[in-house]
Design a protein around this motif. Structure first.
Motif, PDB file in Angstrom:
ATOM      1  N   ALA B  62       0.890  -1.084   0.048  1.00  0.00           N
ATOM      2  CA  ALA B  62      -0.204   0.022   0.051  1.00  0.00           C
ATOM      3  C   ALA B  62       0.981   1.134   0.002  1.00  0.00           C
ATOM      4  O   ALA B  62       1.903   1.279   0.806  1.00  0.00           O
ATOM      5  CB  ALA B  62      -0.794  -0.200   1.243  1.00  0.00           C
ATOM      6  N   PHE B  63       0.647   2.255  -0.541  1.00  0.00           N
ATOM      7  CA  PHE B  63       1.443   3.420  -0.973  1.00  0.00           C
ATOM      8  C   PHE B  63       0.278   4.640  -1.176  1.00  0.00           C
ATOM      9  O   PHE B  63      -0.584   4.678  -1.426  1.00  0.00           O
ATOM     10  CB  PHE B  63       2.412   3.079  -1.859  1.00  0.00           C
ATOM     11  N   ASN B  64       1.185   5.747  -0.740  1.00  0.00           N
ATOM     12  CA  ASN B  64       0.672   7.119  -0.953  1.00  0.00           C
ATOM     13  C   ASN B  64       1.133   7.541  -2.221  1.00  0.00           C
ATOM     14  O   ASN B  64       2.396   7.781  -2.429  1.00  0.00           O
ATOM     15  CB  ASN B  64       0.903   8.162   0.102  1.00  0.00           C
ATOM     16  N   ASN B  65       0.388   7.870  -3.205  1.00  0.00           N
ATOM     17  CA  ASN B  65       0.910   8.455  -4.555  1.00  0.00           C
ATOM     18  C   ASN B  65       1.269   9.996  -4.164  1.00  0.00           C
ATOM     19  O   ASN B  65       1.226  10.401  -3.121  1.00  0.00           O
ATOM     20  CB  ASN B  65      -0.197   8.294  -5.520  1.00  0.00           C
ATOM     21  N   ALA B  66       1.963  10.549  -5.314  1.00  0.00           N
ATOM     22  CA  ALA B  66       2.483  11.847  -5.328  1.00  0.00           C
ATOM     23  C   ALA B  66       1.743  12.755  -4.578  1.00  0.00           C
ATOM     24  O   ALA B  66       0.388  12.970  -5.175  1.00  0.00           O
ATOM     25  CB  ALA B  66       3.053  12.353  -6.679  1.00  0.00           C
ATOM     26  N   GLY B  67       2.013  13.526  -3.577  1.00  0.00           N
ATOM     27  CA  GLY B  67       1.466  14.674  -2.955  1.00  0.00           C
ATOM     28  C   GLY B  67       0.330  14.307  -1.792  1.00  0.00           C
ATOM     29  O   GLY B  67      -0.288  14.970  -1.348  1.00  0.00           O
ATOM     30  N   VAL B  68      -0.079  12.882  -1.672  1.00  0.00           N
ATOM     31  CA  VAL B  68      -0.843  12.247  -0.705  1.00  0.00           C
ATOM     32  C   VAL B  68      -0.102  11.940   0.484  1.00  0.00           C
ATOM     33  O   VAL B  68       0.778  11.241   0.429  1.00  0.00           O
ATOM     34  CB  VAL B  68      -1.645  11.229  -1.621  1.00  0.00           C
ATOM     35  N   GLY B  69      -0.903  12.064   1.476  1.00  0.00           N
ATOM     36  CA  GLY B  69      -0.218  11.661   2.937  1.00  0.00           C
ATOM     37  C   GLY B  69       1.271  11.989   2.953  1.00  0.00           C
ATOM     38  O   GLY B  69       1.576  12.827   3.175  1.00  0.00           O
ATOM     39  N   THR B  70       1.872  10.827   3.374  1.00  0.00           N
ATOM     40  CA  THR B  70       3.234  10.987   3.655  1.00  0.00           C
ATOM     41  C   THR B  70       3.965  11.015   2.332  1.00  0.00           C
ATOM     42  O   THR B  70       5.301  11.197   2.651  1.00  0.00           O
ATOM     43  CB  THR B  70       3.646   9.603   4.357  1.00  0.00           C
ATOM     44  N   THR B  71       3.484  11.001   1.302  1.00  0.00           N
ATOM     45  CA  THR B  71       4.290  11.385   0.143  1.00  0.00           C
ATOM     46  C   THR B  71       4.451  12.441  -0.315  1.00  0.00           C
ATOM     47  O   THR B  71       3.616  13.340  -0.467  1.00  0.00           O
ATOM     48  CB  THR B  71       3.815  10.357  -1.222  1.00  0.00           C
ATOM     49  N   SER B  72       6.011  13.001  -0.812  1.00  0.00           N
ATOM     50  CA  SER B  72       6.026  14.512  -0.959  1.00  0.00           C
ATOM     51  C   SER B  72       5.571  14.613  -2.640  1.00  0.00           C
ATOM     52  O   SER B  72       5.068  13.795  -3.096  1.00  0.00           O
ATOM     53  CB  SER B  72       7.454  14.832  -1.067  1.00  0.00           C
ATOM     54  N   GLY B  73       5.745  15.795  -3.117  1.00  0.00           N
ATOM     55  CA  GLY B  73       5.435  16.341  -4.527  1.00  0.00           C
ATOM     56  C   GLY B  73       3.956  16.835  -4.690  1.00  0.00           C
ATOM     57  O   GLY B  73       3.350  16.846  -3.567  1.00  0.00           O
TER      58      GLY B  73
END
Lengths: 276, 276
Positions: B62-73
């Motif tokens: 499971a991951f956070n895509n760019a800009g979402v949650g813990t993900t930068s960008g």
């Protein structure tokens, strides 16, 4: 070792002047799953891979309805009377609560039986079937299938033209031919004529308020082939929309006999549903 | 003892200038199942009952895509660019072959990724989603759900008004709240605005020849709720008709979050499909 569909002795029970031939598989206890068969089909037309696997953890009863195969009497030309014959058979066995698996014509009977509640039907599996007033192409599809002069008419009738579906169809035909002795006799037109009439009438009726479907309160699993030419899959989708508790499953690249094309998947899905 | 979604450490990997937050569960070997999340959802919005059970016999990421949650960008406002971000993340993990489970918006990404074949996608599960040009009611449904002022907006958004569905919804909300520390932050409008634009654009596009669906050759399992108000179930039926190898399952009395209403059944169905 337990009996299998292809080796079990055909047993008989009398009900309302008819002597019903049936085979009972699986454990003695548990809610029995009663199988309701397709147009012209006998007990031997069920797929051993499906029936034996279902019987691994529940009683399964396959039978010939009035006038069909080993069963005496006459085949009525309405779904309601065929359903009454099936109910008489089930009562004669002394079963108090049952699950039903209805395939094609058998699915019409299952709908009527669940809706009118003469018997305690717990859960319902409907496959390759249609609602009252549904879309059918029985005669065209059967005529076209016979014109193909295949090894077995069920290859064009139950399976798609794809290589994968035809290979699965050949394997089904082989399995359904495993029983060599004591096979159910084919009664020919005495069965096919009234059954065809019953099917065509059922689909020619109108049920604008979906009264039969709405009367079914039992959890229902609808399984259909993506390319069922006899009863197109829109029937299955529409049924699921009108029923109070229906799960819909449509298999890819499959015809009227989708449950025989994917026997292991179908049994897994049926078991998840029946055990829920 | 293995990690669970709610207890696993969030890990990070860099790809194309973005630092992606993710959690990896399940065994080290096997084809990983990569989860593609819904509108505004983070890793924490997945259902532990679904994810942990799927991870019992395969790697699940499971991951956070760019800009979402813990993900930068930044979150792009097109499905294609969001899909490219997801692909960059998967490449950065060094995965050679993957299965995809796309829910809602995530199902759009999964379709694009499977169709264009930048990565080796083996099998595809699409739930609560729609094809390019499909029927969506995102803004109306989200606005109506917020107006209900429920304990959690996902109760009206993902579940039907029935008692059974709401009880299942409460249980899902409880499960999704099990993680107490190190939860993914909510980035608010910076995520919801571009994601909403991407969703609305995807459904406003026309794809008269169903080019995206027809380009998907992978076996696909489509799972949908009978009463999904955001993306009505006709989307799922239509998708299954246009794809070369799609199995369709529609659950009864269920909304957009059908997979969270019936977690055990969904996991059983997913496992049968992924292991076929």
């Amino acid at each position: 070792m337990r009996d299998t569909l292809e080796q079990a002795r055909t047993r008989y029970v009398d009900a309302g002047g008819v002597r019903f031939g049936y085979r009972r598989l699986g454990p003695e206890t548990g809610i029995p799953l009663v199988l309701l068969q397709h147009f012209t089909g006998t007990i031997d037309a069920w797929d051993p891979a499906v029936v034996n696997a279902l019987a691994a953890d529940r009683p399964v009863i396959a039978f010939n309805n009035a006038g069909v195969g080993t069963t005496s009497g006459e085949t009525p030309d309405t779904i309601e009377r065929q359903a009454a014959d099936a109910e008489a058979f089930i009562v004669a066995l002394g079963l108090e609560e049952i699950d039903l698996l209805g395939f094609s014509l058998g699915g019409f009977l299952a709908q009527v039986m669940a809706a009118r509640g003469t018997l305690a039907v717990r859960r319902l599996i409907l496959t390759g079937t249609a609602p009252r007033g549904g879309e059918e192409h029985l005669l065209e599809v059967v005529a076209a299938a016979f014109a193909r002069k295949a090894r077995d008419v069920r290859l064009p009738l139950f399976f798609t033209p794809s290589d994968a579906s035809q290979v699965a169809g050949e394997a089904f035909i082989d399995r359904a031919g495993l029983r060599r002795e004591d096979r159910d006799p084919d009664r020919g037109d005495a069965v096919s004529n009234p059954q065809a009439q019953a099917i065509i009438r059922w689909c020619a009726e109108t049920d604008p308020d979906y009264g039969t479907l709405r009367a079914i309160r039992q959890p229902t699993l609808i399984v259909h082939g993506s390319d069922d030419t006899m009863f197109p899959p829109i029937n299955a989708y529409d049924m699921s929309r009108r029923m109070s508790d229906a799960t819909l499953i449509i298999y890819p690249d499959s015809g009227h006999g989708a449950l025989f094309q994917y026997p292991a998947t179908f049994v897994s899905h049926a078991r998840i549903f029946l055990d829920a």
